[in-house]
Design a protein around this motif. Sequence first.
Motif, PDB file in Angstrom:
ATOM      1  N   ILE A 270      19.697   3.165 -33.070  1.00  0.00           N
ATOM      2  CA  ILE A 270      20.013   3.135 -31.641  1.00  0.00           C
ATOM      3  C   ILE A 270      18.900   2.418 -30.920  1.00  0.00           C
ATOM      4  CG2 ILE A 270      21.342   5.289 -31.685  1.00  0.00           C
ATOM      5  CD1 ILE A 270      18.899   6.714 -30.542  1.00  0.00           C
ATOM      6  N   THR A 271      19.261   1.995 -29.725  1.00  0.00           N
ATOM      7  CA  THR A 271      18.277   1.267 -28.923  1.00  0.00           C
ATOM      8  C   THR A 271      17.311   2.252 -28.268  1.00  0.00           C
ATOM      9  OG1 THR A 271      19.654   1.337 -26.936  1.00  0.00           O
ATOM     10  CG2 THR A 271      19.961  -0.548 -28.462  1.00  0.00           C
ATOM     11  N   GLU A 272      16.280   1.688 -27.692  1.00  0.00           N
ATOM     12  CA  GLU A 272      15.287   2.528 -26.973  1.00  0.00           C
ATOM     13  C   GLU A 272      15.915   3.189 -25.756  1.00  0.00           C
ATOM     14  OE1 GLU A 272      10.837   2.106 -24.945  1.00  0.00           O
ATOM     15  OE2 GLU A 272      11.801   0.364 -25.882  1.00  0.00           O
ATOM     16  N   ALA A 273      16.867   2.495 -25.133  1.00  0.00           N
ATOM     17  CA  ALA A 273      17.538   3.063 -23.965  1.00  0.00           C
ATOM     18  C   ALA A 273      18.343   4.297 -24.364  1.00  0.00           C
ATOM     19  CB  ALA A 273      18.448   2.030 -23.306  1.00  0.00           C
ATOM     20  N   GLY A 274      18.957   4.264 -25.526  1.00  0.00           N
ATOM     21  CA  GLY A 274      19.709   5.417 -25.990  1.00  0.00           C
ATOM     22  C   GLY A 274      18.802   6.606 -26.277  1.00  0.00           C
ATOM     23  N   TYR A 275      17.623   6.288 -26.849  1.00  0.00           N
ATOM     24  CA  TYR A 275      16.652   7.364 -27.118  1.00  0.00           C
ATOM     25  C   TYR A 275      16.115   7.964 -25.807  1.00  0.00           C
ATOM     26  CZ  TYR A 275      12.481   9.727 -28.843  1.00  0.00           C
ATOM     27  OH  TYR A 275      11.505  10.656 -29.124  1.00  0.00           O
ATOM     28  N   ASP A 276      15.889   7.118 -24.807  1.00  0.00           N
ATOM     29  CA  ASP A 276      15.427   7.606 -23.501  1.00  0.00           C
ATOM     30  C   ASP A 276      16.471   8.511 -22.847  1.00  0.00           C
ATOM     31  OD1 ASP A 276      13.090   6.244 -23.815  1.00  0.00           O
ATOM     32  OD2 ASP A 276      13.714   4.512 -22.586  1.00  0.00           O
ATOM     33  N   SER A 277      17.724   8.177 -23.012  1.00  0.00           N
ATOM     34  CA  SER A 277      18.795   9.003 -22.455  1.00  0.00           C
ATOM     35  C   SER A 277      18.801  10.397 -23.090  1.00  0.00           C
ATOM     36  CB  SER A 277      20.153   8.320 -22.653  1.00  0.00           C
ATOM     37  OG  SER A 277      20.209   7.089 -21.963  1.00  0.00           O
ATOM     38  N   ALA A 278      18.565  10.449 -24.391  1.00  0.00           N
ATOM     39  CA  ALA A 278      18.516  11.744 -25.081  1.00  0.00           C
ATOM     40  C   ALA A 278      17.343  12.578 -24.580  1.00  0.00           C
ATOM     41  CB  ALA A 278      18.436  11.526 -26.590  1.00  0.00           C
ATOM     42  N   GLN A 279      16.187  11.951 -24.354  1.00  0.00           N
ATOM     43  CA  GLN A 279      15.019  12.671 -23.830  1.00  0.00           C
ATOM     44  C   GLN A 279      15.292  13.215 -22.422  1.00  0.00           C
ATOM     45  OE1 GLN A 279      11.983   9.594 -24.341  1.00  0.00           O
ATOM     46  NE2 GLN A 279      10.987  10.870 -25.912  1.00  0.00           N
ATOM     47  N   LEU A 280      15.948  12.369 -21.583  1.00  0.00           N
ATOM     48  CA  LEU A 280      16.255  12.788 -20.219  1.00  0.00           C
ATOM     49  C   LEU A 280      17.236  13.954 -20.224  1.00  0.00           C
ATOM     50  CD1 LEU A 280      16.050  12.405 -17.176  1.00  0.00           C
ATOM     51  CD2 LEU A 280      17.887  10.686 -17.345  1.00  0.00           C
ATOM     52  N   ALA A 281      18.202  13.943 -21.087  1.00  0.00           N
ATOM     53  CA  ALA A 281      19.171  15.032 -21.172  1.00  0.00           C
ATOM     54  C   ALA A 281      18.494  16.329 -21.598  1.00  0.00           C
ATOM     55  CB  ALA A 281      20.286  14.670 -22.146  1.00  0.00           C
ATOM     56  N   SER A 282      17.533  16.234 -22.500  1.00  0.00           N
ATOM     57  CA  SER A 282      16.802  17.434 -22.942  1.00  0.00           C
ATOM     58  C   SER A 282      15.946  18.002 -21.816  1.00  0.00           C
ATOM     59  CB  SER A 282      15.925  17.080 -24.151  1.00  0.00           C
ATOM     60  OG  SER A 282      15.150  18.203 -24.541  1.00  0.00           O
ATOM     61  N   ALA A 283      15.264  17.124 -21.065  1.00  0.00           N
ATOM     62  CA  ALA A 283      14.432  17.594 -19.949  1.00  0.00           C
ATOM     63  C   ALA A 283      15.290  18.211 -18.857  1.00  0.00           C
ATOM     64  CB  ALA A 283      13.613  16.428 -19.395  1.00  0.00           C
ATOM     65  N   THR A 284      16.449  17.612 -18.609  1.00  0.00           N
ATOM     66  CA  THR A 284      17.359  18.160 -17.592  1.00  0.00           C
ATOM     67  C   THR A 284      17.869  19.531 -18.014  1.00  0.00           C
ATOM     68  OG1 THR A 284      18.037  15.915 -16.957  1.00  0.00           O
ATOM     69  CG2 THR A 284      19.484  17.738 -16.325  1.00  0.00           C
ATOM     70  N   ALA A 285      18.143  19.702 -19.281  1.00  0.00           N
ATOM     71  CA  ALA A 285      18.620  20.991 -19.782  1.00  0.00           C
ATOM     72  C   ALA A 285      17.532  22.062 -19.653  1.00  0.00           C
ATOM     73  CB  ALA A 285      19.081  20.848 -21.234  1.00  0.00           C
TER      74      ALA A 285
END
Length: 411
Positions: free
Chosen positions: A131-146
């Motif tokens: 996956i791209t770096e943008a996809g990895y950043d999205s996963a990190q943001l979703a975890s922080a939001t949770a």
Amino acid sequence: MKRRTVKRYLLAAPALVLLGAAGCKKAESVRPYTTIPVARRDIIVTATASGVIQPILTLSVKSKASGEIIAMPVQTGDEVKKGQLLAKIDPRIPQNNLSQAQASLDVAKAQLENATAQLKRGEALYQSKSITEAGYDSAQLASATARSAVVTAAANLQTAKDAMEDTQVRAPITGTILELDAVLGTVISSPTNDVGGGTVILKMASLDTVQVSALVDETDVGKVQPGMPVTITVDAYPNRQFDGRVLKIEPQAQVSQNVTMFPVDVNILNPEHLLKPGMNTEVEIHVGQRQGVLAVPNAALRTERDVASAATVLGLDPQAVQRQLNAAPGGGAAPGGGDGSKLHAAEPAKAGGQVQRSAATGPSYIVFALRGGKIVPVRVTTGLTDLDYIEVTSGLAETDTVLVLSGSPSR
């Protein structure tokens, strides 16, 4: 007939003479004075005032919850302990909010678990270049939001629990219920953002120690100091006295009907709770006190101005009396250059409320005493007076007897 009448008058004349002589003898035997032995007694000087019993602190109890009062197990006059239930508010809305907050927290936790698992997969895929770096950043943001959602839900749950606890109004202190401002069935409103808002449910106070704000005349307030003992009486218990202490003298005077008074706060121990708020009281502040001192009636005192007239009433030669006074040790004018025309008033107390003063610095007076069967003038030094009796610091002994002229006013 005329001779008989004259004879009767002649017989009655000696009898009248005898009765007149007896009356004169009786009049001559009446002494113009009474004798009072010098004795030891307690001299207490007080400043009197009046006031009203008040609690030291009165609490207005409010509810943080809004709704209908469904239970109120206390009445006025009840003694309650700290933490005891005073009122219960309808808990249905807070209970529903609590259930919703709990459900929201459960959802937030589930979302956090899902976001954490996706973040782990995304990290593995990112390392394998899947996956791209943008996809990895999205996963990190979703975890922080949770994680943030879990914290918010947990805070909301705690707020809901507090609101549920607030439906039970409990006593903030141990005390007595003074007033009920709401009754069973009253719907109250308590704005959560307004600290001073809300509906007062009841008022309560601790009556273990109560207070009186007594109005003391400005002529007496200079003798009053914090810590002085106080005796309090109330109409409800006329044969009982309550003890207190002066707490402070308020700096601002109150003027009523052209009379200037100063409020003096007095604390009174009230372990039996006999003293109730609103009771009218009579306050006696002990501004001076002597225990077991020699004392004589104030009416026995003579000044330099009236000693001559008193000597005349007693059948003494005023000039001879003056010579005796001048010849006696310490004869002459009163100490301090005065004529002793003013009685010594109470002076301010020192530490512990006890008056401290030298025994031989009070005003000087003259008394007439019986010594050896003779009336003699004696110069005395005085101390504290309660307006009935006065302390004698020098000049007399317990074996002496003083004379009080009949009809002599108390000085």
